[in-house]
Design a protein around this motif. Structure first.
Motif, PDB file in Angstrom:
ATOM      1  N   ARG A 146       1.496  10.296  26.085  1.00  0.00           N
ATOM      2  CA  ARG A 146       1.598   9.477  27.296  1.00  0.00           C
ATOM      3  C   ARG A 146       2.958   8.787  27.437  1.00  0.00           C
ATOM      4  N   VAL A 147       3.923   9.151  26.572  1.00  0.00           N
ATOM      5  CA  VAL A 147       5.230   8.491  26.675  1.00  0.00           C
ATOM      6  C   VAL A 147       6.368   9.506  26.641  1.00  0.00           C
ATOM      7  N   ARG A 148       7.408   9.194  27.389  1.00  0.00           N
ATOM      8  CA  ARG A 148       8.666   9.955  27.292  1.00  0.00           C
ATOM      9  C   ARG A 148       9.754   8.939  26.979  1.00  0.00           C
ATOM     10  N   VAL A 149      10.503   9.206  25.921  1.00  0.00           N
ATOM     11  CA  VAL A 149      11.518   8.228  25.497  1.00  0.00           C
ATOM     12  C   VAL A 149      12.858   8.550  26.154  1.00  0.00           C
ATOM     13  N   CYS A 150      13.394   7.608  26.905  1.00  0.00           N
ATOM     14  CA  CYS A 150      14.674   7.813  27.588  1.00  0.00           C
ATOM     15  C   CYS A 150      15.809   7.216  26.764  1.00  0.00           C
ATOM     16  N   ARG A 151      16.908   7.900  26.772  1.00  0.00           N
ATOM     17  CA  ARG A 151      18.098   7.495  26.024  1.00  0.00           C
ATOM     18  C   ARG A 151      18.475   6.041  26.345  1.00  0.00           C
ATOM     19  N   PHE A 205       7.666   6.369  31.179  1.00  0.00           N
ATOM     20  CA  PHE A 205       9.026   6.533  30.660  1.00  0.00           C
ATOM     21  C   PHE A 205       9.452   5.177  30.080  1.00  0.00           C
ATOM     22  N   ALA A 206       9.884   5.194  28.857  1.00  0.00           N
ATOM     23  CA  ALA A 206      10.321   3.932  28.241  1.00  0.00           C
ATOM     24  C   ALA A 206      11.590   4.203  27.451  1.00  0.00           C
ATOM     25  N   LEU A 207      12.318   3.129  27.142  1.00  0.00           N
ATOM     26  CA  LEU A 207      13.628   3.313  26.494  1.00  0.00           C
ATOM     27  C   LEU A 207      13.508   3.410  24.973  1.00  0.00           C
ATOM     28  N   GLU A 208      14.467   4.113  24.427  1.00  0.00           N
ATOM     29  CA  GLU A 208      14.655   4.180  22.987  1.00  0.00           C
ATOM     30  C   GLU A 208      14.741   2.765  22.413  1.00  0.00           C
ATOM     31  N   GLN A 209      14.133   2.550  21.285  1.00  0.00           N
ATOM     32  CA  GLN A 209      14.160   1.265  20.556  1.00  0.00           C
ATOM     33  C   GLN A 209      13.551   0.112  21.352  1.00  0.00           C
ATOM     34  N   TYR A 252      23.719   8.044  31.513  1.00  0.00           N
ATOM     35  CA  TYR A 252      22.482   7.867  30.714  1.00  0.00           C
ATOM     36  C   TYR A 252      21.241   8.129  31.569  1.00  0.00           C
ATOM     37  N   ALA A 253      21.335   7.730  32.869  1.00  0.00           N
ATOM     38  CA  ALA A 253      20.167   7.866  33.741  1.00  0.00           C
ATOM     39  C   ALA A 253      19.802   9.334  33.965  1.00  0.00           C
ATOM     40  N   ASP A 254      20.757  10.233  33.707  1.00  0.00           N
ATOM     41  CA  ASP A 254      20.435  11.665  33.822  1.00  0.00           C
ATOM     42  C   ASP A 254      19.272  12.039  32.918  1.00  0.00           C
ATOM     43  N   ASP A 255      19.131  11.281  31.821  1.00  0.00           N
ATOM     44  CA  ASP A 255      18.037  11.542  30.887  1.00  0.00           C
ATOM     45  C   ASP A 255      16.681  11.279  31.558  1.00  0.00           C
ATOM     46  N   VAL A 256      16.654  10.286  32.443  1.00  0.00           N
ATOM     47  CA  VAL A 256      15.428   9.995  33.194  1.00  0.00           C
ATOM     48  C   VAL A 256      15.130  11.192  34.107  1.00  0.00           C
ATOM     49  N   ALA A 257      16.177  11.673  34.784  1.00  0.00           N
ATOM     50  CA  ALA A 257      16.004  12.826  35.676  1.00  0.00           C
ATOM     51  C   ALA A 257      15.511  14.043  34.886  1.00  0.00           C
ATOM     52  N   ARG A 258      16.069  14.217  33.688  1.00  0.00           N
ATOM     53  CA  ARG A 258      15.671  15.361  32.860  1.00  0.00           C
ATOM     54  C   ARG A 258      14.182  15.286  32.519  1.00  0.00           C
ATOM     55  N   HIS A 259      13.729  14.081  32.146  1.00  0.00           N
ATOM     56  CA  HIS A 259      12.305  13.924  31.818  1.00  0.00           C
ATOM     57  C   HIS A 259      11.425  14.202  33.032  1.00  0.00           C
ATOM     58  N   VAL A 260      11.887  13.748  34.218  1.00  0.00           N
ATOM     59  CA  VAL A 260      11.118  14.012  35.443  1.00  0.00           C
ATOM     60  C   VAL A 260      10.982  15.529  35.626  1.00  0.00           C
TER      61      VAL A 260
END
Ligand code: PMP
Length: 975
Positions: A711-716, A679-683, A732-740
């Motif tokens: 192999r990557v998920r882009v988090c907001r 999981f990595a951040l946008e930009q 914003y961290a909800d986006d991490v939860a969503r990817h999980v």
């Protein structure tokens, strides 16, 4: 009214009813005009000749259609309409094409044209035509260079001035060039990039390429030769001067092979010869058309001089212009001369490899009686030498003047100052190829040229000059000489051209097809070419001296960055700076100007900090090895570093760059979790290795990127200024939860959550409050490892802590360090927990050749010492908040500043077009950066809109320097 004008008017009336204005344009066979239509727009009207070949007109339209779908560096016309109409009672094809703004390049002085860019434009066009084909291209026409050998003409009908040149060029073409051309692949080429068809803008940059009437199927070097031929006709003293940047530019865009470069000068001559023959023919057929003769005046003017500029030296210069060695054999010859196998005899008795040598200063007047003797004075030297490659002031006589009056000053030989009358010997066995006394135009006194060979038979030559005139009786051309055999005598000033007695020893890797006029000194601008033609003669003399060091001017650096470095490297500022020194927060340019460096977070404790450089030099002078031996520095440094981290971060890996640190961090996480997805951040930007581009949204989603891989998920990005949730980090961290959650649905789970603690490339973003804590909780609940990338922002830059993650109340599992860690020395590190480090012990050794070497660790320790002893974290806090307050004040007065953010000396100034829309002000940022550099302050921009001025200077920045920065920025924002 002329017949042609009437025909054009008639055609315009048919195709462009109500047109407002018609201005005839030159043309070889078509009648052409610029017409302003009734709607005010300009177009080109082309009326084909009555006997025009329909297939070629179709071909031209097809080419224009093909190019319209391509992205080119310049504009090309497109077809608006084509119709067969009756003009003056005859059926003719009339075409309307789009008009392209610009001047013909001959409307500008050659010096004002960006010839390099013209070369790139023609290359891009050729590249775009490479996949175009058409049956009509199989029919040869008069401008087809591969068919030049079949041009039939009567030499008597040619203008006398051009006759010999034309016949020679076409004979050579038939014998040598046509067979070489056959070995090159043919493609569609524009084939007529002449001075009327290349359009340029007011700044001299290419803007358009027109006239596709001569397109041909031929090796692309034929089209390039055409471009060069017409440039050469408008050159100054040095006919090849404009050709070199054209070819270098072409090469940068569409790399040329040496086989192409080797025949290019001959093809340029061929094209000029074709022009002479075709013009003579057409002038007979169409005596009223002045356009047919436009090039003939210039060709006549230069025809007599052309042999030499297009001779073997031209090939060397072209190779050099493209970054190839000027003489390919040079490499072999130099290698052999450097080897034990060469075993040269001394050229003069005193010049033995163990001789005591006095090196004369470059400004010694070696024409002055006793100048050398005075310098030798009481010295015990065996001989004095004048060095190879040095830039000398002594060459003021006219015979040393080059094109434009510039003197040739770079010495290509080695001068061995010994008494007149000393014998001069052949260093190797070989053959005498030339003997002369007072050769013109340079008076070298007596000279002899010896031909030798390397072990594999590669020839090279040795020129011995300033000899006594008895050389003419001692040896003769064709004679064999043995190693150590006497061939000449050192001449007196009376017989050697007026110099203090010395043989001038010069090597040649090619004689350029000449037997005389081999220069002993070269123009500064041709230094590289000549040093390849004439390598260091000390390879033969083997004296204990070093060649002179060249002064490297910015132009030279820019040129060879283009030829020998990748085009993906960028340069800062419209006028790139040559920086020669650094001190504290300042950089010093070659002109002595001091710039305040607000960009370089690498020179953390100040450029070239004396304590750091002393530690580096000292350890480098004692030992540098690797981690396979016991050395205290690595352990001492590791312990000093981990003491700066919260528990349980206490295991360190040392590497050489931030990228390597992040790459290793991903390996650690993947090995530990036995999972793959990150999981990595946008930009985000985390480094340049393949694995990191994969997780760097700023790379894979922008130009040249391949998009997100599996192999990557882009988090907001939790960006309080532009993000949808403002400063609400948990949202914003909800986006991490969503990817999980999404990942779990596919039966997978994340290996790592990777983040910069203050995203830099994203635009100096301060993470929204509470984001990291919430994101870590989600990621860890899914079993992921949390990696904090502190490559940019670590080591106290934020002022209130050593690490930027600390403000967020989290403890990462892995922290990566880079940039400031070694203050410019390539050093980086990964700090992790014992558990994760344990998982990495799989049986596979981790070895890093440079990582953790004693020099790097000593440097790292010195940086930590300086941060501590100079209280630099406190300085970052104090000067940082002072600067920040100043920036906030600027924001009150400058509407274009949307946001000022950051901590300590890691600040961002977000420039916007409009404060309410927050649209990035990209152009404005560029202009501000240029205005700031003009005021002596270095800035750069980041963020997807390249609109955020990043301020991350060495943290030794003083309050006074902050004032200087604020003043410059204030003015730059107004401009
Ligand atoms: N991480 C971050 C946050 C960076 O800014 C950079 C470099 N700009 C890197 C990693 C890569 O470091 P390096 O260029 O030393 O490989």
């Amino acid at each position: 009214m002329t017949v042609s004008r009437a025909a054009l008017d008639e055609a315009a009336a048919a195709l462009l009813p109500g047109y407002l204005e018609l201005v005839p344009l030159p043309g070889e066979r078509d009648l052409n005009a610029r017409v302003r239509r009734a709607d005010g727009r300009l177009v080109v009207l082309k009326l084909a000749a009555t006997d025009a070949d329909r297939a070629r007109l179709d071909l031209e339209d097809a080419v224009l259609g093909h190019l319209a779908a391509r992205t080119l560096l310049v504009r090309t016309p497109s077809s608006i309409e084509r119709r067969t109409i009756r003009v003056a009672g005859q059926l003719r094809t009339a075409r309307v094409l789009t008009w392209i703004d610009g001047d013909a390049w001959t409307d500008h002085a050659m010096d004002d044209i960006d010839l390099w860019a013209v070369g790139t434009a023609v290359a891009a066009l050729d590249a775009a035509l490479a996949d175009f084909d058409d049956p009509a291209l199989a029919v040869p026409h008069r401008w087809s260079m591969p068919a030049a050998g079949r041009l039939s003409f009567d030499p008597i009908q040619l203008p006398a001035e051009c006759r010999e040149f034309t016949v020679d060029a076409l004979t050579r073409f038939r014998r040598k060039l046509a067979p070489a051309l056959e070995r090159l692949p043919a493609q569609t080429i524009h084939n007529d990039a002449n001075e009327h068809n290349v359009l340029v803008d007011a700044e001299g940059r290419p803007s358009g390429l027109i006239d596709f009437g001569d397109v041909d199927r031929a090796p692309r070097v034929c089209g390039l030769a055409t471009l060069c031929a017409y440039a050469l006709l408008h050159a100054g003293d040095d006919l090849l001067a404009p050709v070199l940047p054209l070819v270098a530019g072409y090469h940068r865009e569409a790399p040329l092979t040496v086989a192409e470069l080797d025949i290019l000068p001959g093809l340029v001559a061929t094209r000029l010869a074709m022009s002479v023959v075709n013009a003579a023919q057409q002038a007979r057929d169409d005596p009223a058309n002045p356009y047919l003769m436009v090039s003939q005046g210039p060709i006549r003017r230069v025809a007599r001089q052309l042999g030499d500029p297009l001779g073997p030296l031209a090939v060397c210069r072209l190779r050099d212009a493209c970054g190839y060695p000027a003489v390919p054999a040079s490499r072999k010859i130099v290698t052999w001369l450097s080897s034990a196998a060469a075993d040269p005899a001394p050229v003069v008795a005193a010049a033995r490899p163990d001789a005591k040598v006095l090196v004369l200063p470059a400004d010694t007047d070696i024409t002055e009686a006793d100048a050398v003797a005075a310098l030798l004075g009481s010295s015990t030297a065996d001989l004095a030498v004048g060095r190879y490659g040095e830039d000398r002031g002594v060459y003021t006589a006219d015979e040393f003047a080059g094109p434009g009056g510039e003197r040739r000053t770079i010495h290509l030989g080695l001068d061995l100052f010994v008494p007149a009358g000393e014998p001069v010997y052949a260093p190797f066995g070989g053959e005498v190829v030339a003997v002369a006394v007072r050769p013109a135009p340079q008076d070298y006194g007596g000279t002899v040229i010896l031909r030798h060979e390397t072990a594999d038979g590669t020839p090279f030559w040795l020129l011995l000059g300033h000899l006594a005139h008895d050389v003419a009786t001692r040896v003769r051309p064709g004679q064999r000489v043995a190693r150590g055999e006497r061939v000449a005598t050192v001449g007196t000033p009376d017989e050697n051209g007026g110099w203090q007695p010395h043989p001038h020893v010069q090597l040649f890797t090619t004689l350029l097809g000449r037997s005389h006029d081999l220069p002993g000194v070269a123009l500064r601008g041709e230094r590289d070419v000549w040093l390849s033609i004439s390598p260091d003669p000390n390879l033969v003399c083997r004296l204990p001296i070093r060649p002179a060091v060249a002064q490297r001017v910015s132009d030279w650096i820019v040129h060879h960055r283009r030829t020998n470095l990748s085009a993906t490297l960028s340069l800062s500022y419209a006028k790139p700076l040559q920086i020669v020194a650094g001190q504290g927060a300042e950089l010093i340019a070659d002109d002595g100007r001091r710039y305040l460096d607000l960009v370089n977070n690498v020179a953390h404790v100040g450029h070239c900090h004396p304590r750091v450089t002393a530690a580096l030099c000292e350890q480098a002078g004692v030992l540098n090895t690797n981690t396979r031996y016991l050395h205290p520095a690595i352990v001492e440094y590791a312990r000093r570093l981990v003491a700066l981290f919260p528990d349980p971060l206490n295991v360190v890996f040392f590497v050489n760059s931030g990228s390597e640190a992040n790459d290793l961090a991903l390996r650690l996480a993947r090995t530990h979790t036995e999972r793959d997805v990150v999981f990595a951040l946008e930009q985000a930007y985390h480094g340049h290795t393949g694995a990191l581009i994969e997780v760097s949204h700023a790379k894979f989603s922008r130009a040249g990127g391949a998009g997100a891989g599996p192999r990557v998920r882009v988090c907001r990005l939790p960006d309080p200024y532009r993000g949808e949730h403002g400063d609400d980090g948990a949202a914003y961290a909800d986006d991490v939860a969503r990817h999980v959650y999404d990942l779990a649905a596919t039966g997978s789970a994340p290996a790592a959550f990777l983040h910069e603690s203050i995203p830099g490339v994203a635009g100096q973003i301060e993470l929204a409050t509470g984001y990291l804590a919430a994101a870590y909780a989600h990621a860890r609940a899914a079993g992921a490892v949390c990696i904090a990338d502190e490559v940019q922002c670590g080591f106290g830059r934020v002022g209130d802590a050593m690490w930027a993650f600390e403000q967020h109340g989290v403890v990462p599992d892995v922290v990566t360090l880079g940039k400031p860690i070694g203050n410019g020395h390539p050093l980086a590190a990964v700090v992790t927990t014992p558990q994760i480090a344990r998982s990495f012990v799989t049986g596979m050794e981790y070895f890093n050749t440079f990582g953790g070497n004693p020099v790097s660790c000593t440097v790292g320790l010195a940086v930590l010492d300086v941060i501590r002893d100079e209280r630099l974290i406190a300085n970052a806090a104090v000067v940082g908040s002072y600067l920040r307050a100043g920036l906030d004040e600027l924001r009150q007065r400058h509407d274009c500043i949307g946001d000022v953010r950051g901590r300590g000396l890691f600040l961002g100034v977000d420039l916007v077009r409009d404060r309410s829309s927050r649209e990035p002000a990209t152009q404005r940022a560029r202009a501000v950066i240029e205005a700031a550099v003009a005021r002596g302050v270095l800035l750069s921009a980041d963020g997807p809109g390249a609109n955020v001025l990043k301020i991350k200077p060495p943290i030794v920045l003083t309050r006074q320097a902050a004032d200087r920065a604020l003043r410059a920025l204030d003015e730059a924002l107004v401009g």
